[in-house]
Design a protein around this motif. Structure first.
Motif, PDB file in Angstrom:
ATOM      1  N   ASN A 106      -4.304   3.326  16.168  1.00  0.00           N
ATOM      2  CA  ASN A 106      -5.708   4.194  16.038  1.00  0.00           C
ATOM      3  C   ASN A 106      -6.459   3.966  14.928  1.00  0.00           C
ATOM      4  O   ASN A 106      -7.884   3.758  14.959  1.00  0.00           O
ATOM      5  CB  ASN A 106      -5.052   5.632  16.036  1.00  0.00           C
ATOM      6  CG  ASN A 106      -6.147   6.609  15.996  1.00  0.00           C
ATOM      7  OD1 ASN A 106      -7.120   6.302  16.738  1.00  0.00           O
ATOM      8  ND2 ASN A 106      -6.112   7.737  15.406  1.00  0.00           N
ATOM      9  N   GLU A 107      -5.623   3.556  13.683  1.00  0.00           N
ATOM     10  CA  GLU A 107      -6.593   2.995  12.541  1.00  0.00           C
ATOM     11  C   GLU A 107      -7.230   1.821  12.905  1.00  0.00           C
ATOM     12  O   GLU A 107      -8.136   1.482  12.183  1.00  0.00           O
ATOM     13  CB  GLU A 107      -5.569   3.005  11.419  1.00  0.00           C
ATOM     14  CG  GLU A 107      -5.065   4.556  10.836  1.00  0.00           C
ATOM     15  CD  GLU A 107      -6.216   5.333  10.327  1.00  0.00           C
ATOM     16  OE1 GLU A 107      -6.941   4.737   9.558  1.00  0.00           O
ATOM     17  OE2 GLU A 107      -6.231   6.324  10.501  1.00  0.00           O
ATOM     18  N   LEU A 108      -6.526   0.755  13.440  1.00  0.00           N
ATOM     19  CA  LEU A 108      -7.058  -0.447  13.850  1.00  0.00           C
ATOM     20  C   LEU A 108      -8.374  -0.317  14.433  1.00  0.00           C
ATOM     21  O   LEU A 108      -9.416  -0.947  14.163  1.00  0.00           O
ATOM     22  CB  LEU A 108      -6.062  -1.474  14.347  1.00  0.00           C
ATOM     23  CG  LEU A 108      -6.322  -2.789  14.747  1.00  0.00           C
ATOM     24  CD1 LEU A 108      -6.648  -3.464  13.326  1.00  0.00           C
ATOM     25  CD2 LEU A 108      -5.378  -3.415  15.396  1.00  0.00           C
ATOM     26  N   SER A 109      -8.491   0.652  15.590  1.00  0.00           N
ATOM     27  CA  SER A 109      -9.487   0.853  16.447  1.00  0.00           C
ATOM     28  C   SER A 109     -10.633   1.209  15.607  1.00  0.00           C
ATOM     29  O   SER A 109     -11.692   1.128  16.039  1.00  0.00           O
ATOM     30  CB  SER A 109      -9.105   1.758  17.653  1.00  0.00           C
ATOM     31  OG  SER A 109      -8.862   2.925  17.020  1.00  0.00           O
ATOM     32  N   LEU A 110     -10.440   1.842  14.776  1.00  0.00           N
ATOM     33  CA  LEU A 110     -11.560   2.520  13.590  1.00  0.00           C
ATOM     34  C   LEU A 110     -12.245   1.551  12.766  1.00  0.00           C
ATOM     35  O   LEU A 110     -13.205   1.885  12.308  1.00  0.00           O
ATOM     36  CB  LEU A 110     -11.221   3.619  13.014  1.00  0.00           C
ATOM     37  CG  LEU A 110     -10.471   4.787  13.716  1.00  0.00           C
ATOM     38  CD1 LEU A 110     -10.024   5.858  12.796  1.00  0.00           C
ATOM     39  CD2 LEU A 110     -11.651   5.326  14.701  1.00  0.00           C
ATOM     40  N   MET A 111     -11.525   0.260  12.414  1.00  0.00           N
ATOM     41  CA  MET A 111     -12.046  -0.571  11.668  1.00  0.00           C
ATOM     42  C   MET A 111     -13.060  -1.417  12.335  1.00  0.00           C
ATOM     43  O   MET A 111     -13.046  -1.732  13.466  1.00  0.00           O
ATOM     44  CB  MET A 111     -10.931  -1.497  11.089  1.00  0.00           C
ATOM     45  CG  MET A 111      -9.586  -0.771  10.348  1.00  0.00           C
ATOM     46  SD  MET A 111      -8.312  -1.800  10.000  1.00  0.00           S
ATOM     47  CE  MET A 111      -9.042  -3.447   9.236  1.00  0.00           C
ATOM     48  N   GLU A 112     -13.823  -1.911  11.390  1.00  0.00           N
ATOM     49  CA  GLU A 112     -15.191  -2.733  11.963  1.00  0.00           C
ATOM     50  C   GLU A 112     -14.820  -3.792  11.523  1.00  0.00           C
ATOM     51  O   GLU A 112     -15.083  -4.652  10.031  1.00  0.00           O
ATOM     52  CB  GLU A 112     -16.373  -2.433  11.231  1.00  0.00           C
ATOM     53  CG  GLU A 112     -16.710  -0.824  11.608  1.00  0.00           C
ATOM     54  CD  GLU A 112     -17.991  -1.109  12.804  1.00  0.00           C
ATOM     55  OE1 GLU A 112     -18.462  -2.019  12.966  1.00  0.00           O
ATOM     56  OE2 GLU A 112     -18.208  -0.010  13.259  1.00  0.00           O
ATOM     57  N   ILE A 113     -14.237  -4.876  12.246  1.00  0.00           N
ATOM     58  CA  ILE A 113     -13.886  -6.396  11.815  1.00  0.00           C
ATOM     59  C   ILE A 113     -14.211  -7.260  12.780  1.00  0.00           C
ATOM     60  O   ILE A 113     -14.500  -6.872  14.094  1.00  0.00           O
ATOM     61  CB  ILE A 113     -12.197  -6.379  11.626  1.00  0.00           C
ATOM     62  CG1 ILE A 113     -11.632  -5.881  12.821  1.00  0.00           C
ATOM     63  CG2 ILE A 113     -12.033  -5.562  10.312  1.00  0.00           C
ATOM     64  CD1 ILE A 113     -10.115  -5.989  12.730  1.00  0.00           C
ATOM     65  N   PRO A 114     -14.342  -8.485  12.601  1.00  0.00           N
ATOM     66  CA  PRO A 114     -14.952  -9.461  13.290  1.00  0.00           C
ATOM     67  C   PRO A 114     -14.082  -9.745  14.688  1.00  0.00           C
ATOM     68  O   PRO A 114     -12.877  -9.488  14.358  1.00  0.00           O
ATOM     69  CB  PRO A 114     -14.993 -10.781  12.560  1.00  0.00           C
ATOM     70  CG  PRO A 114     -15.083 -10.428  11.093  1.00  0.00           C
ATOM     71  CD  PRO A 114     -14.325  -9.096  11.152  1.00  0.00           C
ATOM     72  N   GLY A 115     -14.717  -9.902  15.882  1.00  0.00           N
ATOM     73  CA  GLY A 115     -14.052  -9.777  17.158  1.00  0.00           C
ATOM     74  C   GLY A 115     -12.576 -10.773  17.222  1.00  0.00           C
ATOM     75  O   GLY A 115     -11.640 -10.470  17.510  1.00  0.00           O
ATOM     76  N   GLU A 132      -6.609 -11.414  17.060  1.00  0.00           N
ATOM     77  CA  GLU A 132      -5.618 -12.082  16.243  1.00  0.00           C
ATOM     78  C   GLU A 132      -4.670 -10.863  15.962  1.00  0.00           C
ATOM     79  O   GLU A 132      -3.497 -11.161  15.869  1.00  0.00           O
ATOM     80  CB  GLU A 132      -6.029 -13.230  15.199  1.00  0.00           C
ATOM     81  CG  GLU A 132      -6.541 -14.252  15.963  1.00  0.00           C
ATOM     82  CD  GLU A 132      -7.098 -15.097  14.850  1.00  0.00           C
ATOM     83  OE1 GLU A 132      -7.409 -14.550  13.603  1.00  0.00           O
ATOM     84  OE2 GLU A 132      -7.600 -16.180  14.985  1.00  0.00           O
ATOM     85  N   MET A 133      -5.169 -10.049  15.192  1.00  0.00           N
ATOM     86  CA  MET A 133      -4.457  -8.733  14.689  1.00  0.00           C
ATOM     87  C   MET A 133      -3.812  -8.045  16.108  1.00  0.00           C
ATOM     88  O   MET A 133      -2.786  -7.614  15.828  1.00  0.00           O
ATOM     89  CB  MET A 133      -5.170  -7.971  13.821  1.00  0.00           C
ATOM     90  CG  MET A 133      -5.705  -8.402  12.686  1.00  0.00           C
ATOM     91  SD  MET A 133      -6.512  -7.134  11.868  1.00  0.00           S
ATOM     92  CE  MET A 133      -5.510  -6.191  11.072  1.00  0.00           C
ATOM     93  N   LEU A 134      -4.592  -7.880  17.153  1.00  0.00           N
ATOM     94  CA  LEU A 134      -3.772  -7.409  18.245  1.00  0.00           C
ATOM     95  C   LEU A 134      -2.749  -8.161  18.813  1.00  0.00           C
ATOM     96  O   LEU A 134      -1.883  -7.770  19.391  1.00  0.00           O
ATOM     97  CB  LEU A 134      -4.825  -6.857  19.541  1.00  0.00           C
ATOM     98  CG  LEU A 134      -5.906  -5.938  19.049  1.00  0.00           C
ATOM     99  CD1 LEU A 134      -6.926  -5.851  19.948  1.00  0.00           C
ATOM    100  CD2 LEU A 134      -5.074  -4.741  19.081  1.00  0.00           C
ATOM    101  N   ARG A 135      -3.212  -9.549  18.773  1.00  0.00           N
ATOM    102  CA  ARG A 135      -1.783 -10.512  19.215  1.00  0.00           C
ATOM    103  C   ARG A 135      -0.707 -10.422  18.236  1.00  0.00           C
ATOM    104  O   ARG A 135       0.646 -10.481  18.788  1.00  0.00           O
ATOM    105  CB  ARG A 135      -2.447 -11.835  19.457  1.00  0.00           C
ATOM    106  CG  ARG A 135      -3.334 -12.204  20.394  1.00  0.00           C
ATOM    107  CD  ARG A 135      -4.026 -13.500  20.410  1.00  0.00           C
ATOM    108  NE  ARG A 135      -2.966 -14.664  20.144  1.00  0.00           N
ATOM    109  CZ  ARG A 135      -3.320 -15.779  19.974  1.00  0.00           C
ATOM    110  NH1 ARG A 135      -4.601 -16.126  19.710  1.00  0.00           N
ATOM    111  NH2 ARG A 135      -2.358 -16.689  20.048  1.00  0.00           N
ATOM    112  N   LEU A 136      -0.799  -9.984  17.275  1.00  0.00           N
ATOM    113  CA  LEU A 136       0.221  -9.808  16.167  1.00  0.00           C
ATOM    114  C   LEU A 136       1.304  -8.826  16.549  1.00  0.00           C
ATOM    115  O   LEU A 136       2.386  -8.913  16.414  1.00  0.00           O
ATOM    116  CB  LEU A 136      -0.344  -9.500  14.628  1.00  0.00           C
ATOM    117  CG  LEU A 136       0.691  -9.317  13.432  1.00  0.00           C
ATOM    118  CD1 LEU A 136       1.265 -10.512  13.292  1.00  0.00           C
ATOM    119  CD2 LEU A 136       0.044  -8.423  12.413  1.00  0.00           C
TER     120      LEU A 136
END
Length: 199
Positions: free
Chosen positions: A154-163, A168-172
């Protein structure tokens, strides 16, 4: 901030500078009680130093140069409290109210500085603003590893980071029990990892 003066052997004065934090400072200490409620100790501070020449307190005047060393004035508002809430409930902390007065002056050069008649060529505006800071806190109890993973997602979905980095973080998260390091060796993950510990 200036915290005193050191006098050198030749008689010059050097101010002693001490670092002091200012701004919005929030200290939160949560505890989970046996009945499952969350007891939160909150200490909030809103502070700012007065700026501009003559805004501080004179503490020393250098006799050789005539320079005045001033200690700045820190405007400080604090709010402390202890609140007991259920998991997921929101706490609202208020009461930190600040008033600011800004005086602006517009005038005709030279004529506005004349005694008595100068007021005819000068326009002063005083603006008073009142602001209140509200702090919203929502404690969440992460009882299991699954809760922690859902919270991180949930916290990751709120972050504004490059696509690309986000992908890559989701693949992690998709790396199986071989571990993150094996995923790097297989080329599945291309971002560097500083420290990863498995529970």
């Amino acid at each position: 901030m200036v915290d005193g003066v050191n006098i050198t052997a030749v008689g010059s004065a050097n101010p002693v500078i001490r670092q002091s934090e200012a701004g919005i400072i929030l200290e939160v200490t949560p505890r989970i009680s046996p009945d499952g409620t969350v007891v939160v100790d909150v200490k909030a501070e809103k502070s700012a130093y007065r700026t501009g020449r003559g805004a501080g307190v004179p503490i020393f005047t250098d006799a050789t140069s005539g320079n005045v060393i001033e200690a700045p004035i820190k405007d400080l508002t604090k709010a402390d409290g202890t609140v007991s809430v259920q998991d997921g409930q929101t706490i609202v902390l208020g009461g930190m109210i600040g008033n600011q007065t800004v005086v602006s002056e517009s005038k005709v050069p030279w004529l506005g500085d004349l005694p008595w008649v100068g007021r005819l060529f000068r326009h002063d505006v005083e603006t008073v603003s009142r602001k209140e800071l509200l702090i919203f806190l929502t404690p969440t109890v992460l009882a299991t590893a699954e809760d922690a993973e859902m919270h991180d997602a949930n916290e990751l979905s709120l972050m504004e980071i490059p696509g690309r980095t986000r992908a890559e973080m989701l693949r992690l998260d998709s790396v199986d029990d071989r571990g993150v390091q094996q995923g790097f060796e297989d080329g599945m993950i291309e971002i560097p990892v500083v420290d990863v510990q498995a529970d």
